[in-house]
Write a protein that holds these residues in place. Sequence first.
Motif, PDB file in Angstrom:
ATOM      1  N   THR A   6     -10.625   3.782   1.590  1.00 13.48           N
ATOM      2  CA  THR A   6     -10.445   5.228   1.447  1.00 13.48           C
ATOM      3  C   THR A   6     -11.482   6.023   2.224  1.00 13.48           C
ATOM      4  N   THR A  24       4.168   3.904  -1.677  1.00 15.45           N
ATOM      5  CA  THR A  24       3.130   3.411  -2.581  1.00 15.45           C
ATOM      6  C   THR A  24       3.742   2.444  -3.580  1.00 15.45           C
ATOM      7  N   PHE A  52       0.160   3.266   0.567  1.00 20.64           N
ATOM      8  CA  PHE A  52      -0.921   3.319  -0.419  1.00 20.64           C
ATOM      9  C   PHE A  52      -0.729   2.200  -1.444  1.00 20.64           C
ATOM     10  N   ALA A  99      -6.246   9.674  -3.342  1.00 17.28           N
ATOM     11  CA  ALA A  99      -4.893   9.809  -2.792  1.00 17.28           C
ATOM     12  C   ALA A  99      -4.582  11.264  -2.465  1.00 17.28           C
ATOM     13  N   ALA A 122      -0.980   7.732  -5.966  1.00 17.94           N
ATOM     14  CA  ALA A 122      -0.303   8.468  -4.898  1.00 17.94           C
ATOM     15  C   ALA A 122       0.882   9.278  -5.411  1.00 17.94           C
TER      16      ALA A 122
END
Length: 401
Positions: A6, A24, A52, A99, A122
């Motif tokens: 991240t 995601t 994600f 996210a 997400a």
Amino acid sequence: MSTMTTDDFTLADTPLDGQCIALTSGGTGGHMFPAVSLARALVRRGATVVFFTDARAARYTEDVEGVTTILLPAGGIAGKGLRGRISGMLRLALGTWQARRHLKKIRPAAVIGFGGYASIPATVAAKSLRIPLAIHEQNAVLGRANRVVAGAAARIATSFRDVRLIDDADKPRVVWTGNPVRQEIAALSAAPYNAPTADGPVNVLITGGSQGARVLSEILPKAIVNLPDALKSRLHITQQARAEDLDQVAKTYEGSGIDVTLKPFFDDIAQRLRDAHLVIARSGASTVAELTIAGRPSLLVPLPHAIDDHQRYNAEQVEQAGGAWMLSQERFTVDIVSERLAKLLTGPAALALAAEGARSAARTNAAERLADMVLDLLGLNPAGTPVDLKQETTHVQGDLA
């Protein structure tokens, strides 16, 4: 494909010259496989995909061209003690904050969630940012992660025709897309089912997922050995079992005169599924999707402790279509299984009818259907021209009736 934490992702890493779609998913294969299938389908259509997930799932996207993977912290809550729940909630909160930060920079056209606790950050962030959101549910019960955001989802894609725990208010947004299967399994949709003849070989495939199912290794060999000699002489058993169970399973079959192939994993499973007259398996979402696409009759033994008992409902859907027989693990005893197999394996007409029933429950081309759903979500049909989303939703709901 690149995998990032991240802290090292920037807007420049995801060119926005085409539509950017964020996917995601939780870290298990059951969640990841349909998500990766959609990623491939979207890339083929010229989209840029940002994925994600958590650290467990990075390996699933390693060889997917055109996909950038961002790892987020996440933690499970179900089945945890107090300390575990607190830790999971804190990690989910941190993952959601991260996210949200990434989504604000990337500005994807839509976010598509596939369930599992690692999808929560997400999808919740997309909800808070009012980014168009859709979810896909693999099982016949809406999963807990998907339930968190179902009310905000513009589309709820399902693998089964009927899915439990979807609120009535959300049902008009349901789209039955099916669950993507591997290409070699998808090819079996055109392969006919040839029922066993009165005196010919009978092929039984036993699979319990990538790690095998211990109850199948403990009960099935004993039940099969107890079958009448005339039937045993015709049997060809292909059984997947845990590596630590192989020796014991082999000893049970020893001296029975049955042709048996035992392995912890089969890399030619599509061929073996094509040749199978009966499949005995758990009823996870991926297994059920493959059985119905291939149109193969099955005896399904749901995992009794699956969350929300979803494996039972998965099996029920196929059984109601006439494509399988469900047997609870509680009743999965040597005597009951032996009696059931003796009847099934000497009833070619019933097996052929079940093969038709299984195929009737299938939804082919699921990955492309999911990609079409994404385009519809964006106001485009697969040809790239605008469509009336309200009209499309009404059409889909009618199809489910």
